[in-house]
Design a protein around this motif. Structure first.
Motif, short mmCIF file in Angstrom:
data_model
loop_
_atom_site.label_atom_id
_atom_site.label_comp_id
_atom_site.label_asym_id
_atom_site.label_seq_id
_atom_site.Cartn_x
_atom_site.Cartn_y
_atom_site.Cartn_z
N UNK A 55 0.84 -1.20 0.00
CA UNK A 55 0.00 0.00 0.00
C UNK A 55 0.88 1.25 0.00
N UNK A 56 1.88 1.27 0.86
CA UNK A 56 2.78 2.42 0.93
C UNK A 56 3.52 2.61 -0.39
N UNK A 57 4.00 1.52 -0.96
CA UNK A 57 4.76 1.58 -2.21
C UNK A 57 3.92 2.17 -3.36
N UNK A 58 2.68 1.72 -3.49
CA UNK A 58 1.90 2.17 -4.66
C UNK A 58 1.22 3.52 -4.45
N UNK A 59 1.02 3.96 -3.19
CA UNK A 59 0.32 5.23 -2.97
C UNK A 59 1.23 6.40 -2.65
N UNK A 60 2.47 6.15 -2.26
CA UNK A 60 3.38 7.25 -1.91
C UNK A 60 3.56 8.19 -3.11
N UNK A 61 3.46 9.48 -2.81
CA UNK A 61 3.62 10.50 -3.84
C UNK A 61 2.35 10.82 -4.60
N UNK A 62 1.24 10.19 -4.22
CA UNK A 62 -0.02 10.36 -4.95
C UNK A 62 -1.11 10.96 -4.06
N UNK A 63 -2.21 11.33 -4.69
CA UNK A 63 -3.41 11.75 -3.97
C UNK A 63 -4.15 10.49 -3.57
N UNK A 66 3.86 11.62 2.88
CA UNK A 66 4.17 11.68 1.44
C UNK A 66 2.99 11.35 0.54
N UNK A 67 1.80 11.68 0.99
CA UNK A 67 0.59 11.52 0.19
C UNK A 67 -0.32 12.71 0.47
N UNK A 68 -1.09 13.13 -0.52
CA UNK A 68 -2.08 14.19 -0.31
C UNK A 68 -3.41 13.52 -0.02
N UNK A 69 -3.98 13.82 1.13
CA UNK A 69 -5.25 13.22 1.58
C UNK A 69 -6.42 14.08 1.11
N UNK A 70 -7.36 13.44 0.43
CA UNK A 70 -8.60 14.11 0.04
C UNK A 70 -9.71 13.38 0.80
N UNK A 71 -10.37 14.10 1.71
CA UNK A 71 -11.36 13.51 2.60
C UNK A 71 -12.75 13.96 2.17
N UNK A 72 -13.63 12.97 1.98
CA UNK A 72 -15.02 13.25 1.60
C UNK A 72 -15.89 13.19 2.86
N UNK A 73 -16.60 14.28 3.12
CA UNK A 73 -17.51 14.33 4.25
C UNK A 73 -18.64 15.32 3.98
N UNK A 74 -19.77 15.07 4.61
CA UNK A 74 -20.89 16.02 4.52
C UNK A 74 -20.80 17.08 5.60
N UNK A 75 -19.89 16.91 6.56
CA UNK A 75 -19.73 17.89 7.64
C UNK A 75 -19.09 19.15 7.09
#
Length: 148
Positions: free
Chosen positions: A18-26, A43-52
């Motif tokens: 998981x770390x290998x394939x997601x590092x450097x990505x959104x 080393x990843x950009x987190x995009x969080x989906x919420x209705x709050x």
């Protein structure tokens, strides 16, 4: 996949992959998935989906209110990883072009599941089996599917 907003197994090789394939990505996730981490993954950009509407996150994380908006804030022509939870996976199946999956060969009690993969729509292109060992309580396989 999970129970009570937590993983139901501990597979160090899965974490490494998981770390290998997601590092450097959104990485796109629902709020509960984000809250299951002790802190944002490095080393990843987190995009969080919420209705709050007033949901606050650490610097460098992005909050949106829909999967469509999550995809819009990610760079074009780059891999984006949808990392959960179950409802976000379900919503993203129609737009995904690749699935990186770890299939764990056990049937524990769970309350969150990955959607069924329709083999008329998806083709298995990679499979790597890992037998259980001292660090891994279960047999598992890494699978890659691409849209047929």
């Amino acid at each position: 996949m999970g129970k009570d907003n937590d993983l139901i197994w501990h597979l160090p090789d899965d974490f490494k992959r998981f770390k290998q394939i997601t590092t450097g990505h959104f990485i796109v996730m629902g709020r509960k998935t984000f809250e299951s981490f002790p802190k944002p993954l490095p080393n990843r950009t987190h995009v969080i989906i919420t209705r709050q509407e007033d949901y606050t996150v650490p610097e460098g994380c992005i909050v949106v209110n829909s999967l469509k908006k999550a995809i819009e804030v990610c760079p074009k022509n780059e891999d984006i990883f949808i990392i959960g939870g179950g409802e976000i996976y379900r919503q993203s199946m129609a737009i995904a072009d690749k699935i990186e999956l770890t299939r764990v060969f056990t049937a524990p009690e769970a309350d969150t599941f990955f959607p069924e993969i329709d083999l008329k729509e998806w083709k298995l292109t990679y499979e790597e089996f890992h037998p259980k060992d001292q660090k891994h309580d279960f047999d598992f396989s890494f699978l890659t599917y691409v849209r047929a």
